[in-house]
Scaffold this active site. Structure first.
Site, mmCIF file in Angstrom:
data_model
loop_
_atom_site.group_PDB
_atom_site.id
_atom_site.type_symbol
_atom_site.label_atom_id
_atom_site.label_comp_id
_atom_site.label_asym_id
_atom_site.label_seq_id
_atom_site.Cartn_x
_atom_site.Cartn_y
_atom_site.Cartn_z
ATOM 1 N N SER A 101 0.819 -1.015 0.094
ATOM 2 C CA SER A 101 0.100 -0.171 -0.121
ATOM 3 C C SER A 101 0.908 1.282 -0.113
ATOM 4 C CB SER A 101 -0.989 -0.198 1.268
ATOM 5 O OG SER A 101 -2.000 1.030 0.966
ATOM 6 N N ASP A 200 -9.535 -5.601 -4.492
ATOM 7 C CA ASP A 200 -9.184 -4.555 -3.699
ATOM 8 C C ASP A 200 -10.111 -3.250 -3.452
ATOM 9 O OD1 ASP A 200 -7.875 -2.104 -2.398
ATOM 10 O OD2 ASP A 200 -5.852 -3.000 -3.187
ATOM 11 N N HIS A 230 -7.363 -5.538 -0.437
ATOM 12 C CA HIS A 230 -6.326 -4.870 -0.305
ATOM 13 C C HIS A 230 -5.303 -5.437 0.625
ATOM 14 C CE1 HIS A 230 -4.279 -1.038 -0.267
ATOM 15 N NE2 HIS A 230 -4.240 -1.028 0.988
#
Length: 267
Positions: A101, A200, A230
């Protein structure tokens, strides 16, 4: 050694055998902690790699600590961590940055500023699924935090030790970091692995292709995970992600030979 989960502490795992000289710098995501990387860290350490997972400033404590930090604090910590690793690097050793991320953004940014033998960018945002984050630029002057909404991925966020509220001011800096990395992807030339979950709910999957197409890396690989969220390092499909990363790391041993062959063919 007893394995510990659900803790925000940074961790270092010494490698063994021939792979011990390859140091892996693991970088967690926005409002998260090294806990989201522990399963991957143990997996790669079992293969012999030396693992160093950092705790970004303002993370792993309280949102009140985080609101006093920003992109320069996070980037600076990654740079200092790299420099410390490089100082103790063996002559034949490698350093590979692995980020999830926002950590993926920081890994890419690090590749623009330091020499890396490889980069693994997982669910790094170039495009966010919600446009509401753009409102943070104005909202920061009216509210300090946004409460996290309950979701089906709550158990993953619990293991990642993610904050239950997000500092709005930090969202502004996250967007600045996204813009900076997006504009300078051409400066990334290290071998690159890009991973993205199709399910995601935070990062649009087209982010992965954008990264893949705009870097200068001669060696690059992109993998999509149809069932992954995610939290692709923690959800039920995580083993496939781990295996793909380990295969990419194994390929790096051949990159030096491959580059030399290219040079010889050009002369």
């Amino acid at each position: 050694m007893k394995r510990v989960y659900k803790t925000t502490e940074p961790f270092r795992l010494e490698g063994t055998g021939e792979r011990a000289s390859t140091q892996l710098l693991l970088i967690h995501g926005f409002t998260g902690s090294p806990s989201e990387l522990r399963r991957l860290g143990y997996y790669l350490n079992d293969l012999g790699y030396t693992v160093n997972a950092v705790l970004l400033p303002g993370h792993g404590t309280t949102p009140e600590d985080m609101i006093r930090t920003g992109m320069h604090d996070w980037s600076g910590h990654v740079l200092r961590s790299y420099d410390a690793m490089a100082a103790r690097q063996a002559r034949e050793g490698k350093i590979v940055a692995i980020g999830h991320s926002m950590g993926g953004l920081l890994a890419l940014e690090l590749a623009m500023k330091r020499r890396l033998d490889g980069v693994v960018s997982l669910a790094a945002p170039m495009f966010l699924s919600s446009r509401k984050t753009s409102l943070a630029l104005v909202l920061q002057y009216f509210i300090n935090y946004i409460e996290r909404r309950p979701s089906a991925a709550a158990h993953l966020m619990e293991e990642a030790c993610t904050y239950d509220k997000t500092p709005v001011r930090c969202v502004v800096d996250l967007r600045k970091l996204m813009k900076l990395v997006k504009a300078n992807l051409g400066q990334v030339s290290a071998p690159l692995f890009v991973g993205q979950g199709i399910q995601d709910g935070m990062v649009l999957p087209k982010s992965a292709e954008y990264i893949y197409r705009h870097v200068s890396s001669l060696v690059r690989q992109i993998e999509y995970y149809p069932h992954s969220s995610h939290g692709l390092l923690l959800d039920e499909w995580r083993e496939r992600v781990y295996e793909d990363i380990s295969r990419f790391l194994a390929r790096l041993d051949q990159v030096g030979t491959w580059k030399q062959a290219v040079v010889e063919n050009q002369t």
